[in-house]
Motif scaffolding. Structure first.
Motif, short mmCIF file in Angstrom:
data_model
loop_
_atom_site.label_atom_id
_atom_site.label_comp_id
_atom_site.label_asym_id
_atom_site.label_seq_id
_atom_site.Cartn_x
_atom_site.Cartn_y
_atom_site.Cartn_z
N LEU A 1 25.03 -72.89 -18.73
CA LEU A 1 25.50 -74.25 -18.99
C LEU A 1 26.36 -74.30 -20.25
CD1 LEU A 1 22.09 -76.03 -18.36
CD2 LEU A 1 24.09 -76.13 -16.86
N LYS A 2 25.98 -73.50 -21.25
CA LYS A 2 26.68 -73.48 -22.54
C LYS A 2 26.46 -72.12 -23.18
CE LYS A 2 26.35 -75.38 -27.18
NZ LYS A 2 25.56 -76.21 -28.08
N GLY A 3 27.50 -71.57 -23.79
CA GLY A 3 27.37 -70.30 -24.50
C GLY A 3 27.66 -69.09 -23.63
N ARG A 4 27.12 -67.96 -24.07
CA ARG A 4 27.32 -66.69 -23.37
C ARG A 4 25.97 -65.99 -23.24
NH1 ARG A 4 32.11 -66.24 -22.22
NH2 ARG A 4 32.19 -64.12 -21.49
N LEU A 5 25.80 -65.29 -22.12
CA LEU A 5 24.57 -64.55 -21.86
C LEU A 5 24.93 -63.17 -21.33
CD1 LEU A 5 21.38 -64.84 -21.66
CD2 LEU A 5 21.78 -65.16 -19.21
N VAL A 6 24.30 -62.15 -21.87
CA VAL A 6 24.40 -60.80 -21.33
C VAL A 6 23.09 -60.50 -20.61
CG1 VAL A 6 24.60 -58.33 -21.88
CG2 VAL A 6 25.99 -60.01 -23.12
N ILE A 7 23.19 -60.01 -19.40
CA ILE A 7 22.00 -59.56 -18.68
C ILE A 7 22.11 -58.05 -18.55
CG2 ILE A 7 20.61 -59.73 -16.59
CD1 ILE A 7 21.94 -62.47 -16.09
N GLU A 8 21.28 -57.36 -19.34
CA GLU A 8 21.23 -55.90 -19.25
C GLU A 8 20.38 -55.51 -18.05
OE1 GLU A 8 19.37 -54.79 -22.96
OE2 GLU A 8 21.31 -54.32 -23.84
N MET A 9 20.85 -54.52 -17.31
CA MET A 9 20.08 -53.93 -16.22
C MET A 9 20.19 -52.42 -16.39
SD MET A 9 21.42 -56.52 -13.25
CE MET A 9 23.05 -56.62 -13.99
N GLU A 10 19.35 -51.68 -15.75
CA GLU A 10 19.35 -50.23 -15.95
C GLU A 10 20.67 -49.60 -15.50
OE1 GLU A 10 15.66 -49.22 -14.03
OE2 GLU A 10 14.59 -49.41 -15.93
N GLU A 11 21.28 -50.12 -14.45
CA GLU A 11 22.52 -49.54 -13.91
C GLU A 11 23.79 -50.11 -14.52
OE1 GLU A 11 22.49 -46.95 -11.73
OE2 GLU A 11 20.32 -46.98 -11.97
N ARG A 12 23.71 -51.34 -15.04
CA ARG A 12 24.89 -52.00 -15.60
C ARG A 12 24.47 -53.24 -16.36
NH1 ARG A 12 27.78 -56.00 -11.57
NH2 ARG A 12 26.04 -56.66 -10.29
N SER A 13 25.42 -53.86 -17.01
CA SER A 13 25.21 -55.14 -17.68
C SER A 13 26.28 -56.10 -17.19
CB SER A 13 25.32 -55.00 -19.20
OG SER A 13 24.26 -54.21 -19.70
N VAL A 14 25.94 -57.39 -17.19
CA VAL A 14 26.92 -58.42 -16.88
C VAL A 14 26.95 -59.42 -18.02
CG1 VAL A 14 26.73 -58.18 -14.38
CG2 VAL A 14 25.28 -59.82 -15.55
N GLU A 15 28.12 -59.97 -18.28
CA GLU A 15 28.27 -61.00 -19.30
C GLU A 15 28.73 -62.27 -18.62
OE1 GLU A 15 30.61 -61.96 -23.47
OE2 GLU A 15 30.41 -59.88 -22.79
N LEU A 16 28.03 -63.36 -18.90
CA LEU A 16 28.31 -64.64 -18.29
C LEU A 16 28.72 -65.66 -19.35
CD1 LEU A 16 25.12 -64.92 -16.04
CD2 LEU A 16 27.36 -64.04 -15.38
N GLY A 17 29.73 -66.45 -19.02
CA GLY A 17 30.13 -67.56 -19.87
C GLY A 17 29.77 -68.87 -19.19
N ALA A 18 30.03 -69.97 -19.89
CA ALA A 18 29.72 -71.29 -19.35
C ALA A 18 30.36 -71.47 -17.99
CB ALA A 18 30.19 -72.37 -20.32
#
Length: 124
Positions: free
Chosen positions: A55-72
């Motif tokens: 909804l607001k900000g940025r989030l990184v979701i680390e996973m063993e195989e890769r990471s994703v970065e999400l914005g608003a």
């Protein structure tokens, strides 16, 4: 009876970090919002997918195989059984969609783990 709600306003009003709150339910899923900052914990949900919508900000979701970065305005579904660790370097507000059986941090328990009863308590 349903009522009109603003997930963004509810998330912004939360005072606790990493403490999701249920704001609605759809069939067998809860719609939750959370205010987060820092790191949650490496965990997985053996039988449930988990949708993260920023909804607001940025989030990184680390996973063993890769990471994703999400914005608003962006979302990502962590598939069932995938170990993951959400991280927010700055305050971030989230909307989560999870099955009603989903445990907050899977089978990992930390000081940030919240029970379903805590997540269901009234807002305000």
């Amino acid at each position: 009876m349903s009522s009109v709600t603003s997930p963004a306003e509810i998330a912004a009003s939360l005072t606790e970090l990493w403490s999701p709150r249920v704001v609605a339910e759809v069939d067998e899923a809860y719609i939750k919002v959370a205010r987060v900052h820092g790191t949650l914990a490496w965990h997985s949900h053996a039988d449930e997918d988990e949708l993260f919508y920023v909804l607001k900000g940025r989030l990184v979701i680390e996973m063993e195989e890769r990471s994703v970065e999400l914005g608003a305005g962006e979302m990502f579904v962590v598939p069932k059984g995938v170990r993951h660790n959400p991280i927010a370097d700055e305050e971030c507000h989230l909307l989560l969609i999870e099955r009603k059986t989903t445990q907050h941090t899977g089978d990992v328990v930390t000081d940030k783990t919240r029970s379903l009863q805590e997540q269901l308590r009234p807002l305000g």
